[in-house]
Design an enzyme around this catalytic site. Structure first.
Site, short mmCIF file in Angstrom:
data_model
loop_
_atom_site.label_atom_id
_atom_site.label_comp_id
_atom_site.label_asym_id
_atom_site.label_seq_id
_atom_site.Cartn_x
_atom_site.Cartn_y
_atom_site.Cartn_z
N GLU A 139 -5.13 17.52 -11.40
CA GLU A 139 -5.40 17.86 -12.81
C GLU A 139 -6.88 18.09 -13.09
OE1 GLU A 139 -4.08 15.01 -15.77
OE2 GLU A 139 -3.24 16.62 -16.96
N HIS B 202 -0.11 14.59 -29.10
CA HIS B 202 -0.33 13.17 -28.79
C HIS B 202 -0.84 12.42 -30.03
CE1 HIS B 202 -0.68 13.47 -24.13
NE2 HIS B 202 0.52 13.14 -24.53
N ASN C 293 -0.78 20.86 -20.76
CA ASN C 293 -1.11 20.11 -21.97
C ASN C 293 -0.99 20.96 -23.23
OD1 ASN C 293 -1.70 17.78 -20.57
ND2 ASN C 293 -3.83 18.36 -20.23
N ARG D 227 -3.94 22.79 -14.08
CA ARG D 227 -2.86 21.91 -14.53
C ARG D 227 -2.95 21.58 -16.02
NH1 ARG D 227 -0.45 17.02 -10.87
NH2 ARG D 227 0.85 16.03 -12.41
N LYS E 88 2.48 11.95 -10.96
CA LYS E 88 1.78 11.00 -11.82
C LYS E 88 2.67 9.79 -12.07
CE LYS E 88 -0.85 14.04 -14.86
NZ LYS E 88 -1.00 14.32 -16.29
N GLU F 191 9.59 20.55 -23.75
CA GLU F 191 8.69 20.74 -22.59
C GLU F 191 9.04 22.05 -21.86
OE1 GLU F 191 6.02 19.14 -21.89
OE2 GLU F 191 6.21 17.16 -22.83
N ARG G 288 0.82 -1.23 0.00
CA ARG G 288 0.00 0.00 0.00
C ARG G 288 0.85 1.27 0.00
NH1 ARG G 288 -2.73 -3.14 3.83
NH2 ARG G 288 -4.56 -4.17 2.95
N HIS H 131 -0.17 19.44 -26.51
CA HIS H 131 -0.27 17.98 -26.36
C HIS H 131 -1.47 17.37 -27.09
CE1 HIS H 131 2.88 18.58 -23.48
NE2 HIS H 131 2.95 17.31 -23.19
N LYS I 45 6.24 24.26 -13.20
CA LYS I 45 5.44 23.05 -12.96
C LYS I 45 5.01 22.97 -11.49
CE LYS I 45 4.54 18.34 -13.95
NZ LYS I 45 4.67 17.19 -14.79
N HIS J 285 8.29 12.19 -27.96
CA HIS J 285 7.20 12.94 -27.33
C HIS J 285 7.39 14.46 -27.49
CE1 HIS J 285 4.10 13.82 -24.37
NE2 HIS J 285 4.96 14.62 -23.76
#
Ligand SMILES: NC(=O)c1ccc[n+]([C@@H]2O[C@H](COP(=O)([O-])OP(=O)(O)OC[C@H]3O[C@@H](n4cnc5c(N)ncnc54)[C@H](O)[C@@H]3O)[C@@H](O)[C@H]2O)c1
Length: 330
Positions: free
Chosen positions: A224, A239, A232, A228, A135, A177, A113, A235, A214, A250
């Site tokens: 998010e 993507h 993106n 946040r 994330k 980025e 956990r 993106h 960030k 990426h």
């Protein structure tokens, strides 16, 4: 430089310091069992620097590449922890790029956990982006990051000198980025990247400024749900290009994606910077085919998309559109 990242229940530090890998024991509690998770593309000298300082180290090496962010690896690493009797007070350290970091973080989030997780990101992309925000994820059925958890690291150690061994294409992909963070939130960061005459000399400042952007965003919106989404920028189309091309990195796709989402003046400046760092500026594909890939993007919500646009460097706007309206941006 230490940047504390404040989450709801606790705060973790991001240390950015040249040669911090050489004094890693000053930052991390290594007096216990330590699983060092890495991939076979990371120069061994970095792993060795951590290994030598641990009381009871174990190294688990995955194959480099996105395919390693798999359920199979996830399960194998958990088996490894169980067989080696890791307890709740032992820890996992990621030494590698975003692939290693995402997998190590996810494993740490579920083993007993949740056990302590330290991240030592070694690509520019992982240093400026995936190292903070909490994330973690693996891919499944061809869908990126579809299984995961929010599980912030207990500490992040960034040693910018490790970037000296990183392939130029990977370095510039990560820089995309930072360009994104500069364009949306920090004009001085954008200008630093634009005007730099020696990227590796300026990289520590670029990393710190990118992390500051960030950090400010994830502290305000850890899950998010709102602000946040500024991260993106570039993106949505990016993507789509990434999945469609299967070959571009990426950051390269994010770079192209940003060009569709800014005013003419901003686009002119962006193209200059993308060209400077050998980043692609366009992608030729059938519009409808690309659209199909964009529709698969998990950010889709009731056929609506929130897109981020930049009309002035350092500022951004959100706009909600119907997914089919994205075709107007191509
Ligand atoms: N969790 C997040 O918030 C977040 C954010 C952005 C991206 N990501 C994830 O990050 C992943 C991409 O990460 P990445 O761009 O770091 O790629 P990566 O982890 O695949 O690393 C790229 C390559 O560089 C090699 N490498 C790493 N460090 C090196 C070094 N110092 N010297 C020489 N070679 C080195 C690796 O072996 C690998 O071959 C994707 O899976 C993406 O989904 C996660």
């Amino acid at each position: 430089m230490i940047l504390p990242v404040k989450m709801k229940d606790f705060t973790y530090d991001v240390v950015v310091q040249k040669n911090s890998l050489d004094i890693i024991e000053e930052y991390l509690d290594l007096n216990r069992k330590v699983l060092i998770l890495t991939d076979d593309g990371i120069p061994y000298e970095y792993i060795d620097k951590v290994y030598k300082k641990c009381f009871k180290p174990y190294v688990y090496t995955i194959l480099q590449g996105e395919a390693s962010k798999s359920f199979i690896n996830f399960e194998k690493i958990l088996d490894f922890l169980i067989k080696n009797e890791f307890s709740r007070t032992d820890c996992v350290i990621a030494v590698g790029g975003g692939v290693v970091g995402d997998l190590a973080g996810f494993v740490s989030s579920v083993y007993m956990r949740g056990i302590p997780f330290y991240n030592i990101p070694t690509t520019l992309l992982s240093q400026v982006d995936s190292s903070i925000g909490g994330k973690t994820a693996i891919d499944k059925l061809g869908i990126k990051n579809i299984i995961g958890a929010f599980y912030p690291p207990h500490k992040v150690i960034i040693d910018p000198t490790v970037l000296k061994t990183l392939d130029k294409r990977q370095l510039y992909s990560g820089l995309a980025e930072s360009i994104k963070m500069g364009l949306t939130c920090d004009k001085t960061l954008f200008n630093l990247i634009k005007d730099s005459t020696n990227l590796l000399e300026d990289i520590e400042t670029i990393i710190i400024k990118s992390l500051q952007v960030k950090k400010d965003v994830v502290e305000l919106d850890p899950n998010e749900l709102g602000l946040r989404r500024v991260l993106n920028f570039g993106h949505t189309i990016g993507h789509g290009i990434e999945s469609h091309s299967g070959a571009l990195l990426h950051g390269e796709c994010v770079g192209i994606g940003m060009t569709y989402m800014c005013s003419d003046n901003v686009k002119k400046e962006l193209l200059t910077v993308l060209n400077k760092y050998d980043l692609p500026t366009q992608y030729i594909a059938n519009k409808e085919e690309l659209y199909k890939y964009i529709c698969l993007d998990k950010k889709r919500n009731n056929n609506k998309l929130v897109i981020v646009s930049v009309n002035k460097i350092g500022e951004f706007e959100f706009k909600e559109i119907f997914i089919e309206e994205i075709l107007n941006y191509f």
